[in-house]
Enzyme design. Structure first.
Site, PDB file in Angstrom:
ATOM      1  N   ARG A  67      38.704  12.063  19.790  1.00 18.54           N
ATOM      2  CA  ARG A  67      39.060  11.713  21.166  1.00 18.54           C
ATOM      3  C   ARG A  67      39.687  10.327  21.286  1.00 18.54           C
ATOM      4  O   ARG A  67      39.475   9.630  22.259  1.00 18.54           O
ATOM      5  CB  ARG A  67      37.809  11.755  22.059  1.00 18.54           C
ATOM      6  CG  ARG A  67      37.045  13.047  22.015  1.00 18.54           C
ATOM      7  CD  ARG A  67      37.702  14.125  22.839  1.00 18.54           C
ATOM      8  NE  ARG A  67      36.892  15.338  22.810  1.00 18.54           N
ATOM      9  CZ  ARG A  67      37.281  16.478  22.287  1.00 18.54           C
ATOM     10  NH1 ARG A  67      38.465  16.586  21.735  1.00 18.54           N
ATOM     11  NH2 ARG A  67      36.497  17.531  22.294  1.00 18.54           N
ATOM     12  N   CYS A  68      40.464   9.935  20.304  1.00 12.62           N
ATOM     13  CA  CYS A  68      41.097   8.620  20.390  1.00 12.62           C
ATOM     14  C   CYS A  68      42.615   8.773  20.410  1.00 12.62           C
ATOM     15  O   CYS A  68      43.149   9.868  20.242  1.00 12.62           O
ATOM     16  CB  CYS A  68      40.650   7.708  19.239  1.00 12.62           C
ATOM     17  SG  CYS A  68      41.467   7.983  17.674  1.00 12.62           S
ATOM     18  N   GLY A  69      43.313   7.674  20.607  1.00 16.51           N
ATOM     19  CA  GLY A  69      44.762   7.700  20.682  1.00 16.51           C
ATOM     20  C   GLY A  69      45.428   8.143  19.390  1.00 16.51           C
ATOM     21  O   GLY A  69      46.573   8.581  19.395  1.00 16.51           O
TER      22      GLY A  69
END
Length: 123
Positions: free
Chosen positions: A34-36
């Site tokens: 769930r990160c960039g």
């Protein structure tokens, strides 16, 4: 001590000795769902499929230490990566990168001399 002295646990609880990868090129990655940088799974999988027959291996070690960006359990991470990015490269059990519960492999990769004795080289 060398990288081949370490043993990890895959995302299904099976022990994996890094000795099994001797003679191969390893890319050990710390990921989060769930990160960039999550879209990196696509490029990693493309690289894996392109070079796996030439002795290239990716070892993915998810981590939830950074702003809760991998909140799923190991099964949830595997499902997410398989469904969204069609990944088949090796995925380990979620582990800490830093701190008192840091995976010993990460200590070694970050500080090879400290963890393997004076004068030793990482590989």
């Amino acid at each position: 001590m060398t990288i081949y002295d370490f043993e990890l646990e895959d995302n299904q609880g099976k022990k994996v000795s890094l000795r099994d990868f001797r003679g191969k090129v390893l890319l050990i990655v710390n990921t989060a769902t769930r990160c960039g940088f999550t879209p990196q799974y696509k490029g990693l999988e493309e690289m894996h499929r392109r070079y796996k027959d030439y002795g290239f291996e990716i070892i993915d070690i998810p981590c939830n230490q950074f702003m809760n960006q991998a909140p799923e359990d190991d099964k949830g991470i595997q499902n997410f990566c398989s469904i969204k990015y069609d990944t088949i490269f090796l995925r380990m059990k979620k582990a800490d990168v830093n701190g008192e519960n840091e995976l010993p492999l990460y200590t070694y990769l970050k500080f090879p001399r400290r963890s393997s004795g004076a004068g030793c080289r990482p590989f």
